[in-house]
Every structure is written in C-alpha cells, then in structure tokens.
Design a protein around this motif. Structure first.
Motif, PDB file in Angstrom:
ATOM      1  N   PHE A 108       0.801  -1.220   0.000  1.00 21.07           N
ATOM      2  CA  PHE A 108       0.000   0.000   0.000  1.00 21.07           C
ATOM      3  C   PHE A 108       0.838   1.276   0.000  1.00 21.07           C
ATOM      4  N   PHE A 109       2.152   1.134   0.225  1.00 16.91           N
ATOM      5  CA  PHE A 109       3.015   2.303   0.423  1.00 16.91           C
ATOM      6  C   PHE A 109       4.277   2.230  -0.412  1.00 16.91           C
ATOM      7  N   PRO A 110       4.841   3.408  -0.752  1.00 15.72           N
ATOM      8  CA  PRO A 110       4.290   4.727  -0.483  1.00 15.72           C
ATOM      9  C   PRO A 110       3.042   4.973  -1.333  1.00 15.72           C
ATOM     10  N   CYS A 111       2.236   5.899  -0.895  1.00 16.41           N
ATOM     11  CA  CYS A 111       0.989   6.236  -1.587  1.00 16.41           C
ATOM     12  C   CYS A 111       0.946   7.736  -1.782  1.00 16.41           C
ATOM     13  N   LYS A 112       0.606   8.154  -2.980  1.00 12.97           N
ATOM     14  CA  LYS A 112       0.463   9.599  -3.192  1.00 12.97           C
ATOM     15  C   LYS A 112      -1.003   9.983  -2.997  1.00 12.97           C
ATOM     16  N   MET A 113      -1.217  11.241  -2.759  1.00 12.11           N
ATOM     17  CA  MET A 113      -2.574  11.742  -2.564  1.00 12.11           C
ATOM     18  C   MET A 113      -3.225  11.945  -3.931  1.00 12.11           C
ATOM     19  N   PRO A 114      -4.425  11.413  -4.111  1.00 12.41           N
ATOM     20  CA  PRO A 114      -5.107  11.609  -5.392  1.00 12.41           C
ATOM     21  C   PRO A 114      -5.581  13.053  -5.545  1.00 12.41           C
TER      22      PRO A 114
END
Length: 185
Positions: free
Chosen positions: A115-121
């Motif tokens: 799940f990571f890293p994850c950017k903000m949509p």
C-alpha cells in the motif's frame, strides 16, 4: 442520514471486529433500520493492495453507498482507488466520506508494504469529507494529517490521547462517529 442512505464501513489492517467502534457503528445503523455494509476485506491480517482495490470496486458497483466510513488502512485503500479516475467517474459520487486515523503515506511496515508509499489523489470523489485523527496516533503525526486535510480543504478533528482510535485505545461504542454518521443534531 436518511433511512434510504447506504453506509459502507471499511476496516483497516486486521479488521475491526467488536468491540471496535466500526462494529458498534454498524450495529447502531442497523438499529436505526439503516442500510449498512461492513464487509471483511480479503486476508485482512496480510492484505494486498491489488486484491483490496479489486474487492472494493466490486463492493462499490454492487452496494452503491452514499456514505463511506474508512478507518486506518482503508483510507489508503480509498486513496489508491481514487487514483483510478476512469473507474471513479463511472460510479455515483459519494455524499459523505469519513476518514478516521489515516496512516502516514510513507508508512514502512512489511506486512502492508504493497500500500506504500501512496500519493494523494487529485480528487476524493465525495461531496462532504471529514477527517478525524488523534494527537498520539502511532501511525501518523498530526502535522501530516493536517497537511492532507489542507490539500482537500476539509475539516480535521484532532482528539486528545486517542491513539489509533481503535478498540485498543478504548474506542468501542463511540458517540461522536455515531452522531456524525447518523447525522444526529
């Protein structure tokens, strides 16, 4: 909340069995004759981002919720799904989104590393969004949570000494979330 409204409750890593506030919220909605879905996501103790995204797509297409309540890793799951703009534009816009205890977008825990890293949509695909965090959550600093909220121009409520806002930190029945979701004045 109208009785016609459908509420989808999405748990995080490990699920949210009773006495977790999400299980209590599901029961409170049902007691009010509301329509609620509180699915157990696939292999919740060893989750896979791709499996959870696929499962959430199916749930959204079938259930068509008006309100979504995310806890912990479910917030990150929602971020990943919102990055799939083609899919999100096909489903009805969510009326209300509650984001409780989102983890840091740079979380480094081996079991949930997909799940990571994850950017903000760019878009969270909800008309009304509220974030609730704790000032001593071990998975995110208040400053990062406030930065997330600021990016979307949404309110953030910071609760004192609430940990990860889960059963382990004393959050079984939780009057605040019930009031907000059930829209009790």
């Amino acid at each position: 909340m109208s009785r016609k409204d459908k509420v989808l409750i999405l748990h995080g890593w490990g699920g949210s069995d009773a006495p977790h506030w999400q299980a209590e919220l599901a029961a409170a909605i049902a007691k009010e004759y509301g329509t609620v879905s509180f699915p157990l996501l696939d292999n919740c103790h060893f989750p896979s981002k791709n499996r959870w995204v696929k499962q959430l797509k199916e749930i959204l297409e079938d259930f068509k919720p008006d309100t979504i309540v995310c806890h912990s890793l479910a917030n990150t799951l929602w971020f990943w799904l919102c990055q799939e703009q083609d899919f999100m534009q096909k489903i009805p816009e969510i009326k209300r989104l509650f984001m409780v205890s989102p983890p840091s977008l740079g979380t480094e825990i081996d079991t949930i590393k997909t799940f990571f890293p994850c950017k903000m949509p760019e878009n969270l695909y909800a008309k009304e969004i509220q974030m609730i965090v704790s000032d001593n959550d071990p998975y995110i600093q208040v400053e990062e949570a406030k930065s997330m909220a600021q990016q979307y121009d949404i309110p953030v409520t910071v609760i004192q000494d609430a940990g990860h806002i889960n059963a382990d930190s004393g959050y079984g029945e939780w009057a605040l979330i019930e009031k907000l979701v059930l829209d009790r004045s």
